[in-house]
Design a protein around this motif. Sequence first.
Motif, PDB file in Angstrom:
ATOM      1  N   PHE A 171      25.861  10.503  14.899  1.00  0.00           N
ATOM      2  CA  PHE A 171      25.464   9.851  13.653  1.00  0.00           C
ATOM      3  C   PHE A 171      23.965  10.020  13.447  1.00  0.00           C
ATOM      4  CE2 PHE A 171      25.005   6.674  16.949  1.00  0.00           C
ATOM      5  CZ  PHE A 171      23.856   5.965  16.616  1.00  0.00           C
ATOM      6  N   LEU A 172      23.550   9.780  12.219  1.00  0.00           N
ATOM      7  CA  LEU A 172      22.164   9.953  11.801  1.00  0.00           C
ATOM      8  C   LEU A 172      21.528   8.604  11.515  1.00  0.00           C
ATOM      9  CD1 LEU A 172      22.995  12.831   9.320  1.00  0.00           C
ATOM     10  CD2 LEU A 172      21.853  13.135  11.537  1.00  0.00           C
ATOM     11  N   MET A 173      20.239   8.513  11.765  1.00  0.00           N
ATOM     12  CA  MET A 173      19.501   7.292  11.497  1.00  0.00           C
ATOM     13  C   MET A 173      18.040   7.659  11.301  1.00  0.00           C
ATOM     14  SD  MET A 173      19.703   3.728  13.654  1.00  0.00           S
ATOM     15  CE  MET A 173      18.814   4.312  15.116  1.00  0.00           C
ATOM     16  N   GLY A 174      17.376   6.976  10.417  1.00  0.00           N
ATOM     17  CA  GLY A 174      15.976   7.255  10.167  1.00  0.00           C
ATOM     18  C   GLY A 174      15.092   6.869  11.340  1.00  0.00           C
ATOM     19  N   GLU A 175      13.975   7.580  11.481  1.00  0.00           N
ATOM     20  CA  GLU A 175      13.048   7.267  12.560  1.00  0.00           C
ATOM     21  C   GLU A 175      12.444   5.893  12.348  1.00  0.00           C
ATOM     22  OE1 GLU A 175       9.077   9.169  14.728  1.00  0.00           O
ATOM     23  OE2 GLU A 175      10.266  10.360  13.320  1.00  0.00           O
ATOM     24  N   TRP A 176      12.412   5.103  13.427  1.00  0.00           N
ATOM     25  CA  TRP A 176      11.893   3.739  13.334  1.00  0.00           C
ATOM     26  C   TRP A 176      10.379   3.778  13.178  1.00  0.00           C
ATOM     27  CZ3 TRP A 176      12.247  -0.682  17.462  1.00  0.00           C
ATOM     28  CH2 TRP A 176      12.266  -1.913  16.794  1.00  0.00           C
ATOM     29  N   GLY A 177       9.911   3.182  12.101  1.00  0.00           N
ATOM     30  CA  GLY A 177       8.488   3.229  11.776  1.00  0.00           C
ATOM     31  C   GLY A 177       8.245   3.882  10.434  1.00  0.00           C
ATOM     32  N   LEU A 178       9.177   4.738  10.007  1.00  0.00           N
ATOM     33  CA  LEU A 178       9.117   5.275   8.650  1.00  0.00           C
ATOM     34  C   LEU A 178       9.740   4.262   7.702  1.00  0.00           C
ATOM     35  CD1 LEU A 178      10.148   9.036   9.053  1.00  0.00           C
ATOM     36  CD2 LEU A 178       7.855   8.039   9.017  1.00  0.00           C
ATOM     37  N   PHE A 179       9.082   3.994   6.599  1.00  0.00           N
ATOM     38  CA  PHE A 179       9.632   3.063   5.626  1.00  0.00           C
ATOM     39  C   PHE A 179      10.782   3.729   4.875  1.00  0.00           C
ATOM     40  CE2 PHE A 179       5.903  -0.094   4.913  1.00  0.00           C
ATOM     41  CZ  PHE A 179       5.825  -0.293   6.278  1.00  0.00           C
ATOM     42  N   PHE A 180      11.602   2.899   4.244  1.00  0.00           N
ATOM     43  CA  PHE A 180      12.779   3.421   3.555  1.00  0.00           C
ATOM     44  C   PHE A 180      12.409   4.447   2.493  1.00  0.00           C
ATOM     45  CE2 PHE A 180      16.600   0.435   4.252  1.00  0.00           C
ATOM     46  CZ  PHE A 180      16.299   0.302   5.599  1.00  0.00           C
ATOM     47  N   GLU A 181      11.296   4.212   1.793  1.00  0.00           N
ATOM     48  CA  GLU A 181      10.904   5.119   0.716  1.00  0.00           C
ATOM     49  C   GLU A 181      10.292   6.408   1.242  1.00  0.00           C
ATOM     50  OE1 GLU A 181       7.433   2.089   0.890  1.00  0.00           O
ATOM     51  OE2 GLU A 181       9.549   2.226   1.484  1.00  0.00           O
ATOM     52  N   GLU A 182      10.113   6.511   2.558  1.00  0.00           N
ATOM     53  CA  GLU A 182       9.564   7.723   3.163  1.00  0.00           C
ATOM     54  C   GLU A 182      10.639   8.631   3.770  1.00  0.00           C
ATOM     55  OE1 GLU A 182       5.299   6.678   4.966  1.00  0.00           O
ATOM     56  OE2 GLU A 182       6.908   5.506   5.883  1.00  0.00           O
ATOM     57  N   GLN A 183      11.840   8.136   3.905  1.00  0.00           N
ATOM     58  CA  GLN A 183      12.872   8.883   4.623  1.00  0.00           C
ATOM     59  C   GLN A 183      13.324  10.116   3.834  1.00  0.00           C
ATOM     60  OE1 GLN A 183      13.656   8.188   7.638  1.00  0.00           O
ATOM     61  NE2 GLN A 183      13.185   6.023   7.942  1.00  0.00           N
ATOM     62  N   THR A 184      13.555  11.203   4.565  1.00  0.00           N
ATOM     63  CA  THR A 184      14.071  12.438   3.980  1.00  0.00           C
ATOM     64  C   THR A 184      15.182  12.991   4.864  1.00  0.00           C
ATOM     65  OG1 THR A 184      12.491  13.847   5.152  1.00  0.00           O
ATOM     66  CG2 THR A 184      11.826  13.031   2.968  1.00  0.00           C
ATOM     67  N   ALA A 185      15.924  13.936   4.325  1.00  0.00           N
ATOM     68  CA  ALA A 185      17.036  14.533   5.070  1.00  0.00           C
ATOM     69  C   ALA A 185      16.561  15.203   6.352  1.00  0.00           C
ATOM     70  CB  ALA A 185      17.769  15.542   4.187  1.00  0.00           C
ATOM     71  N   SER A 186      15.463  15.945   6.279  1.00  0.00           N
ATOM     72  CA  SER A 186      14.958  16.654   7.453  1.00  0.00           C
ATOM     73  C   SER A 186      14.457  15.702   8.527  1.00  0.00           C
ATOM     74  CB  SER A 186      13.819  17.597   7.053  1.00  0.00           C
ATOM     75  OG  SER A 186      14.273  18.599   6.164  1.00  0.00           O
ATOM     76  N   ALA A 187      14.016  14.522   8.122  1.00  0.00           N
ATOM     77  CA  ALA A 187      13.431  13.571   9.069  1.00  0.00           C
ATOM     78  C   ALA A 187      14.462  12.732   9.805  1.00  0.00           C
ATOM     79  CB  ALA A 187      12.453  12.656   8.335  1.00  0.00           C
ATOM     80  N   MET A 188      15.730  12.792   9.393  1.00  0.00           N
ATOM     81  CA  MET A 188      16.755  11.997  10.060  1.00  0.00           C
ATOM     82  C   MET A 188      16.848  12.376  11.544  1.00  0.00           C
ATOM     83  SD  MET A 188      18.168   9.842   7.969  1.00  0.00           S
ATOM     84  CE  MET A 188      16.684   9.677   6.981  1.00  0.00           C
ATOM     85  N   PRO A 227      12.575   3.519  22.524  1.00  0.00           N
ATOM     86  CA  PRO A 227      12.130   2.731  21.374  1.00  0.00           C
ATOM     87  C   PRO A 227      10.905   3.260  20.648  1.00  0.00           C
ATOM     88  CG  PRO A 227      11.616   1.599  23.421  1.00  0.00           C
ATOM     89  CD  PRO A 227      12.481   2.765  23.776  1.00  0.00           C
ATOM     90  N   GLY A 228      10.278   4.319  21.167  1.00  0.00           N
ATOM     91  CA  GLY A 228       9.136   4.863  20.450  1.00  0.00           C
ATOM     92  C   GLY A 228       9.500   5.366  19.068  1.00  0.00           C
ATOM     93  N   ARG A 229      10.674   6.001  18.951  1.00  0.00           N
ATOM     94  CA  ARG A 229      11.105   6.554  17.666  1.00  0.00           C
ATOM     95  C   ARG A 229      12.423   5.951  17.175  1.00  0.00           C
ATOM     96  NH1 ARG A 229      11.542  12.829  17.887  1.00  0.00           N
ATOM     97  NH2 ARG A 229      11.359  12.598  15.620  1.00  0.00           N
ATOM     98  N   SER A 230      13.180   5.347  18.075  1.00  0.00           N
ATOM     99  CA  SER A 230      14.544   4.926  17.760  1.00  0.00           C
ATOM    100  C   SER A 230      14.665   3.411  17.704  1.00  0.00           C
ATOM    101  CB  SER A 230      15.513   5.461  18.827  1.00  0.00           C
ATOM    102  OG  SER A 230      15.422   6.865  18.943  1.00  0.00           O
ATOM    103  N   ASN A 231      15.396   2.923  16.716  1.00  0.00           N
ATOM    104  CA  ASN A 231      15.690   1.492  16.633  1.00  0.00           C
ATOM    105  C   ASN A 231      16.817   1.198  17.611  1.00  0.00           C
ATOM    106  OD1 ASN A 231      16.560  -1.133  15.912  1.00  0.00           O
ATOM    107  ND2 ASN A 231      15.707  -0.875  13.865  1.00  0.00           N
TER     108      ASN A 231
END
Length: 354
Positions: free
Chosen positions: A142-159, A180-184
Amino acid sequence: RTSLQRDTPRLSSTLFRTLSSMMRVAQGVAAAAVGIGFVLTTTTAVNTVSDCTKNPANCASLHSHDVEVPVSPNTPDRRKLDPVTTVRPEHSAGKNPIGVDDVEWKARTEAAALYRLLYIHDMGSDLAAQCVMHRIPGREEFLMGEWGLFFEEQTASAMLKYDFDGNLVYLNGTKEVAEPGRSNMGCIPVAVEIMKFRPDVQTVLHIHPLSVMAVGGLKDGLQPLSQAAFFLYGQVSREAYDFTYENSFADSLRRGFSNGKRAMLLNHHGLYAVGRDAAEAFFVAKHVKQACDVQVMTLGMAGADESAQLAPPAPTLIEQYKDMMASRDYAYDGSREWPGLVRQLQRRAADYNM
């Protein structure tokens, strides 16, 4: 007891593996929790018996039920009449910016779309402490956004991509235990447990709207005080959510999402919403929030005067719920709104699918 703060970076990789092992040990689905209320109490029971005695007609309307009714099987799928895609034409046939296969790239664009839509619709502005968990079809990943990026910053490549063992999977196929550095770390086991228990679920959303947190602080939880609540009648479970991982957490998730449940109210905290695809998960989250918004407004006007609150009796709610699900006119799975939402993104956040 393992006392680990959820939604914080304090869950180490070792403890995550321990938690995952505890989840895998639990077998089957525990018996449905007993409780009276619109939401199904899955851990600590919310005792509303005394309230039922004082106001039986209203309390009956809050009683959850476990009737599995197909969601909108008779409604035309707007996506077939109005086909849109989250994938740019130039990114088809493996020509996307990061060179993944088309199935994964489409899933990435859908995950990014969800992050942006949640932000646009005021469900993703709580800094960076929430999660979109979107399964790649046909895979235990599964895919999840990097923890620390805000919702309005997320992109497909950054998942970021994860497997069901809690590993972060890199584009070259190598893996390492998520840190936990990058992952929730609070969201990874939630995604794994729900997706394993409910193979029909592709998407899990975890968000913290203010009105949802407010309703999560009420003994009675979500009440049938709006049309949004009517169509979710009996479909929203409840988790005591004491901000720790307990041995019973996996069981709570299974109970909470048994019988086709579509959402879980987390006391004082927020919600989980699930869907068979991105459109349905967004639809459920949007309407749980709407139901909570209206409830906060209604109780704000009515105060403690229960006679001023208009709630249908339970038999009416159950039959109305079945009728809604069988409707030929309106889809309760998000399919009708999804094409318009994608176009909205194209107007307001066109870089989401890069």
